[in-house]
Structures are given as structure tokens and as C-alpha cells.
Design a protein around this motif. Structure first.
Motif, PDB file in Angstrom:
ATOM      1  N   ALA A  41      70.004  65.243 -19.135  1.00 28.55           N
ATOM      2  CA  ALA A  41      70.700  63.987 -18.890  1.00 28.55           C
ATOM      3  C   ALA A  41      70.279  63.381 -17.566  1.00 28.55           C
ATOM      4  O   ALA A  41      69.611  64.010 -16.750  1.00 28.55           O
ATOM      5  N   PRO A  49      77.261  64.793 -19.020  1.00 29.99           N
ATOM      6  CA  PRO A  49      77.173  65.223 -20.427  1.00 29.99           C
ATOM      7  C   PRO A  49      78.355  66.051 -20.887  1.00 29.99           C
ATOM      8  O   PRO A  49      78.772  65.943 -22.043  1.00 29.99           O
ATOM      9  N   SER A  62      72.727  72.500 -19.112  1.00 30.48           N
ATOM     10  CA  SER A  62      72.335  71.125 -18.797  1.00 30.48           C
ATOM     11  C   SER A  62      71.393  71.037 -17.614  1.00 30.48           C
ATOM     12  O   SER A  62      71.443  71.846 -16.690  1.00 30.48           O
TER      13      SER A  62
END
Length: 210
Positions: A41, A49, A62
Motif C-alpha cells: 500500500a 490497509p 503489509s
């Protein structure tokens, strides 16, 4: 200092919610992580996210960077943070999904389209955003007469597609995708409309997820 005080207060609430009861959601997480999904992201403060997907700790692995870019596979002596995270997620955690999550009003893409990346004496952003130059060139070639707002939106989505293509340049990702062990997704969060769009490669466009 107000922000720091607010963050500390927030941590106290987090600790009470996740560690204060007899059953702690972190009890099994103490043994390690087993996420099945990785999300790449943007660093934008509006696009978290975990918040967007209403996930709990341990649900997603992530990585966040300027404009949610994935560089192509390289084997030089540089420091490859995104590539290292990909290797860990795919080869060690065995994730089954990788989502590239882009968004509207992206500052990195805006700088790319305006040619104003970087600070005086800096240049890190310019070098990083050079990954997305093919997306910029594609948009300017296909939409030369459109306004800057529409061109930026198109570039934001084209950069997601480019990152999906770059993911397949990693041999151990390409192999797992070919075997059906790993699926790649391109998502686009429209900040103004509050909508999430999914890239449909068969149709060659982003479609709203319902």
C-alpha cells in the motif's frame, strides 16, 4: 506533543482491548505470524490497509511506500526493501494473495505527472518514482487531450497494473502464480467516493467491488 500524547492514550486503549481480558487475541500471535495475504500500500496517512479492510493484528503482512510501487526483480547490490518483504512473505510465510493497493489523490503519482519529484538536495522520490515512468508515458500517449485530474487517476491505476507486472518478474512469484498457489490483485481506493475498485485483467479495467 499533542499528537504523541494522543498516540500514547491510544496505545493504552489498544492494550486494554487486546491484552486486558482473560482471552487475548495476541495469545496465539505470541507464537508467530501466519497471514495468508500481503498488501503493498501507499504511505499516505489516509490509506491504512488494516483500517480499510477492517483487519485484526496478524491478518495481513503489509508493506507501505510512496505510491505503492513494486520495483522489478533485480540482483544488484542495492538495498531492496520491497523485494526483501516480498521474499519473506512468499518464500517464508507462504502467503496466498498479494494485493497492490493504490488510491486516488496520490501525492507520488501527482509529483510524477507534474515532473516535480524530490526536494532540493534530495532526489530520493524522483529515483523511486522512476519505476512508474512507463505508466506515465502510457497515460500521456493514450489520453493526451484529457485534463490533469483524469490523467492522474489513469496514472494511479496504470501504476497498479505496472506493479502487478513487476511482481511477475520475481521468479519465485511467477512460479507460484503459474501453479495456482498465489493470486495477485490490483485494488484502487477512491477517497472521494469511498469505493474500492478491483482490476479485472480480462476486461482491462477497474471495477467497483460490491
Amino acid at each position: 506533543m499533542k499528537d504523541i500524547e494522543r498516540f500514547i492514550t491510544g496505545f493504552r486503549r489498544f492494550r486494554e482491548d487486546y491484552f486486558g481480558s482473560e482471552y487475548s487475541p495476541f495469545e496465539h500471535l505470541k507464537q508467530g505470524q501466519t497471514p495468508k495475504t500481503m498488501i503493498i500500500a501507499c504511505s499516505d496517512s489516509r490509506v491504512d490497509p488494516a483500517i480499510l479492510t477492517n483487519c485484526a493484528p496478524g491478518d495481513i503482512f503489509s508493506v507501505r511506500n510512496v505510491a505503492n510501487m513494486v520495483p522489478p526483480f533485480e540482483e544488484n547490490g542495492g538495498h531492496h526493501g520491497v523485494s526483501a518483504a516480498l521474499e519473506f512473505a512468499v518464500c517464508h510465510l507462504g502467503v496466498e494473495h498479494i494485493i497492490v493497493l493504490g488510491h486516488s489523490q496520490c501525492g507520488g503519482i501527482n509529483a510524477l505527472m507534474k515532473g516535480s519529484c524530490g526536494c532540493k538536495g534530495g532526489g530520493f522520490i524522483s529515483r523511486w518514482m522512476s519505476i512508474a515512468i512507463p505508466a506515465r508515458e502510457r497515460v500521456l500517449a493514450e489520453l493526451p487531450d484529457k485534463g490533469p485530474e483524469l490523467q492522474q487517476r489513469a496514472a494511479e491505476q496504470a501504476a497498479i497494473i505496472l506493479s502487478l507486472e513487476n511482481l511477475l518478474s520475481f521468479p519465485w512469484i511467477d512460479e507460484r502464480v503459474s501453479r495456482g498457489e498465489l493470486t495477485l490483485h490490483g485494488w484502487y481506493f477512491d477517497l472521494a467516493a469511498g469505493e474500492l475498485l478491483d482490476y479485472a485483467p480480462e476486461q482491462g479495467r477497474f471495477e467497483v467491488l460490491r
